[in-house]
Design an enzyme around this catalytic site. Structure first.
Site, PDB file in Angstrom:
ATOM      1  N   ASN B 185      56.633  28.857  49.770  1.00  0.00           N
ATOM      2  CA  ASN B 185      58.023  28.410  49.838  1.00  0.00           C
ATOM      3  C   ASN B 185      58.962  29.551  50.207  1.00  0.00           C
ATOM      4  O   ASN B 185      59.834  29.405  51.056  1.00  0.00           O
ATOM      5  CB  ASN B 185      58.462  27.834  48.480  1.00  0.00           C
ATOM      6  CG  ASN B 185      58.089  26.356  48.340  1.00  0.00           C
ATOM      7  OD1 ASN B 185      57.871  25.685  49.358  1.00  0.00           O
ATOM      8  ND2 ASN B 185      58.017  25.872  47.122  1.00  0.00           N
ATOM      9  N   GLU B 220      53.313  21.899  42.083  1.00  0.00           N
ATOM     10  CA  GLU B 220      52.113  22.135  42.893  1.00  0.00           C
ATOM     11  C   GLU B 220      50.857  21.900  42.065  1.00  0.00           C
ATOM     12  O   GLU B 220      49.801  22.412  42.369  1.00  0.00           O
ATOM     13  CB  GLU B 220      52.139  23.542  43.488  1.00  0.00           C
ATOM     14  CG  GLU B 220      51.943  24.691  42.506  1.00  0.00           C
ATOM     15  CD  GLU B 220      53.221  25.178  41.827  1.00  0.00           C
ATOM     16  OE1 GLU B 220      54.203  24.410  41.778  1.00  0.00           O
ATOM     17  OE2 GLU B 220      53.221  26.319  41.338  1.00  0.00           O
TER      18      GLU B 220
END
Lengths: 213, 308
Positions: B185, B220
Site C-alpha cells: 500500500n 489483509e
C-alpha cells in the site's frame, strides 16, 4: 350487570358446543377424504369473554409465544371474526413432508424457516377453511376469507392484542387442539368473533335446535 | 359487468377460472400472452391435460380444498416456484428460464351460494426472486475480493462445528495473513493493494477444494474453514497454499508483485467453540509471523498457547 342479550344461555352454549362438535368432526372427515390430511380435532372449548379475558385466556393456554408460529385468517359473513392457528415453532417443518416428492423443485439453497412459514400458510388456511366453513354452514351462513397472514414468535402477542382490542369489547372464543396424525404435529385453533354477531348467532342456534327447543 | 370484463382482460395479473371438473372456463389476455395459448384453444379443456404439471398433488390438494371448503388458498413461489410453466418474459431469462409465480386460489359461487368452480390468480414475481437472490449473494460476499465475507464465515463456522459434533468429522481452519502488506500500500498505492488482495484471494481459491469455505476475515487477513478435514490434512493444504502463493506473482495494475503469506492452522477439539478454535488459529498465525513469516504453524492443544 349482566345483559342477557350479551350472554349465551346454557342451552345455547350447549347447542353451540354441539354444532362445533359436529362441524369439526365433519371438517376432519372432509380433510381426510378430500386432501388426505388426517387431523384430529379435540372437542372445542367455547367461552364468551371480554377482550382482556380473551388475552388472559390465550396467555394461560400458551404461556410462552416466543417460540410459536401463528397463521391468522379473517373471515366475514354473518359469522365474522378471526381465526388463529398456533403451532410451536419448528413443528411446521414436519409438515414439509406433505410436499415429499415435490421438494426437488426447491433445490438445496433454501431457508428452512421460510419453507416452514410457507407450508404453514398453505396447510393452515385449508384447516381454517374446513373448520370455519363447516361451522358457518351448520349455522346457515357462507363466509368469505381474507388472505392468510403469518406471524412468528414475538409478533404473535402484539397481533393478538391489536385484533382482540379493536374488535368490540366482547368476544366469543372457540378453542380446539388439533393433531396431524401422520406428522406428529399439534397446535391450537382459536376463533374469535365479535359481540355484534350475537343476535344472529342466537337466532341461528334457535334454528339449529328447531322443534326440540 | 362489462367493466369487470375489461378489468379481467387488461389487468397485469394472470386470471384463470375452472369449473368443478377443472375444465377451463376463463383465461384472460395476460395468460394468453405469457402461455402462448389462446383462450379459444384452452377454454373447455381440462387444465391438467393442457398443463400436465398441474396434476401435482399440491395443486390438486389446494383446488379440492377450495372446492369443498370455500377457503382462499395460496400457492407460493417459495414452495413451488411456479404453477403454470411459462417462459420468463424478462431479461433474466438466461438466469431463470421459468417465470416465477405467486398464485392464489379462491371459490366461485352461484346465486344459491354453492361453489361451482375456482378462480386462480397468477402473479409474476420473477423480478423479486432475482433481487432476492442478488441480495442474498451480496449479504455473504466480500465486495472487493468476491469471496465470502466475515459475517458469512462466522455463521458457517458455527454450523460446521455443530455438524461435526453430530457426525464426528473434525473441522479445521486456516487463518492467513499477507506478509508486509502495508508495504505494498505504502509503496505502490492503495489501488495496487486492492489488486493484490483480489489476486491473493483468487490464487488461494485455486488451491482449495470446492467444499472449503474461504472468506476475507478483515484487512489483509483471510480465513478458510475446512469441513471434514483432520489437522494433518489441513496442515499440508496450508503448506501447498503457502508455496503456491510465494511462487505466483500477482498482477497489480501495471506490475507483477510477489507476496508471501503466514498461515495459522488449528483443528477442532471436543469442546471447541468458534471463538476458541479461531483463537488457536490466531495464535498459530502469530507464531508463524514471529518465526520469520512465509510459513505455516499448526496448533493442536490449547496448552501449547502461552500468553503472547
Amino acid at each position: 350487570m349482566k345483559d342477557p342479550a350479551r350472554e349465551l344461555t346454557e342451552l345455547e352454549q350447549d347447542a353451540l358446543q354441539e354444532i362445533m362438535n359436529i362441524g369439526f368432526g365433519s371438517a376432519a372427515a372432509d380433510l381426510a377424504e378430500i386432501i388426505n390430511l388426517h387431523v384430529i380435532l379435540s372437542v372445542p372449548h367455547i367461552a364468551v369473554l371480554e377482550s382482556h379475558e380473551v388475552i388472559n385466556f390465550i396467555n394461560q393456554e400458551i404461556p410462552d409465544t416466543t417460540d410459536m408460529s401463528m397463521i391468522t385468517q379473517f373471515f366475514s359473513g354473518k359469522l365474522n371474526g378471526g381465526s388463529f392457528l398456533v403451532f410451536p415453532h419448528g413443528e411446521g417443518r414436519k409438515l414439509l413432508k406433505i410436499f415429499d416428492g415435490e421438494m426437488s423443485l426447491i433445490g438445496d439453497n433454501y431457508d428452512i424457516d421460510l419453507l416452514e412459514k410457507e407450508t404453514l400458510v398453505e396447510i393452515g388456511n385449508i384447516i381454517i377453511g374446513a373448520c370455519v366453513g363447516k361451522i358457518a354452514e351448520m349455522l346457515g351462513d357462507v363466509v368469505t376469507y381474507a388472505p392468510p397472514r403469518f406471524f412468528g414468535q414475538d409478533q404473535i402477542h402484539e397481533t393478538l392484542h391489536s385484533v382482540v382490542q379493536s374488535s368490540d369489547s366482547f368476544a366469543i372464543l372457540f378453542k380446539t387442539v388439533f393433531d396431524f396424525e401422520q406428522y406428529n404435529v399439534s397446535g391450537y385453533l382459536f376463533l374469535v368473533s365479535q359481540y355484534s354477531i350475537m343476535p344472529w348467532l342466537k337466532q341461528a342456534i334457535a334454528e339449529f335446535l328447531g322443534p326440540h327447543a | 359487468m362489462h367493466e369487470y370484463r375489461q378489468i379481467f382482460e387488461t389487468i397485469n395479473l394472470g386470471l384463470v377460472t375452472l369449473d368443478r371438473d377443472l375444465k377451463v372456463t376463463g383465461w384472460n389476455r395476460w395468460m394468453e400472452l405469457h402461455s402462448g395459448i389462446s383462450a379459444a384453444d384452452v377454454v373447455g379443456c381440462q387444465v391438467c391435460e393442457t398443463f400436465p404439471d398441474l396434476s401435482r398433488s399440491s395443486f390438486l390438494r389446494i383446488v379440492k380444498g377450495v372446492l369443498s371448503f370455500g377457503n382462499y388458498a395460496s400457492y407460493s413461489q417459495k414452495l413451488h416456484k411456479f404453477l403454470f410453466p411459462m417462459r420468463n418474459p424478462h431479461g433474466s431469462h438466461g438466469q431463470l428460464p421459468q417465470m416465477q409465480q405467486n398464485c392464489t386460489v379462491g371459490p366461485l359461487r352461484n346465486e344459491q351460494r354453492e361453489i361451482v368452480g375456482v378462480y386462480i390468480t397468477v402473479q409474476d414475481v420473477t423480478d423479486f426472486v432475482i433481487y432476492e437472490e442478488k441480495l442474498a449473494t451480496m449479504a455473504k460476499t466480500d465486495g472487493l475480493t468476491g469471496i465470502y465475507n466475515r459475517r458469512y464465515l462466522d455463521q458457517r463456522l458455527q454450523e460446521e462445528l455443530e455438524r461435526s459434533r453430530r457426525h464426528g468429522n473434525s473441522v479445521s481452519i486456516l487463518l492467513l495473513d499477507i506478509d508486509h502488506f502495508k508495504k505494498i500500500n505504502d509503496t505502490y498505492g492503495h489501488l495496487s493493494g486492492d489488486y493484490a488482495l483480489r489476486g491473493f484471494a483468487a490464487e488461494l481459491r485455486k488451491n482449495l477444494r470446492s467444499i472449503d469455505i474461504l472468506g476475507r476475515y478483515g484487512g489483509e487477513e483471510f480465513c478458510c474453514i475446512l469441513p471434514e478435514t483432520p489437522l494433518d490434512q489441513a496442515h499440508s493444504l496450508a503448506e501447498r497454499c503457502r508455496a503456491q502463493i510465494a511462487a505466483t506473482p500477482l498482477c497489480c495494475i501495471d506490475r507483477q508483485l510477489t507476496v508471501t503469506a503466514s498461515i495459522g492452522v488449528a483443528g477442532q477439539l471436543p469442546d471447541d467453540t468458534a471463538d476458541s478454535l479461531i483463537r488457536r488459529a490466531d495464535y498459530a498465525l502469530y507464531q508463524a509471523k514471529h518465526l520469520g513469516r512465509n510459513r505455516v504453524c499448526c496448533l493442536t492443544a490449547p496448552r501449547e498457547m502461552v500468553d503472547a
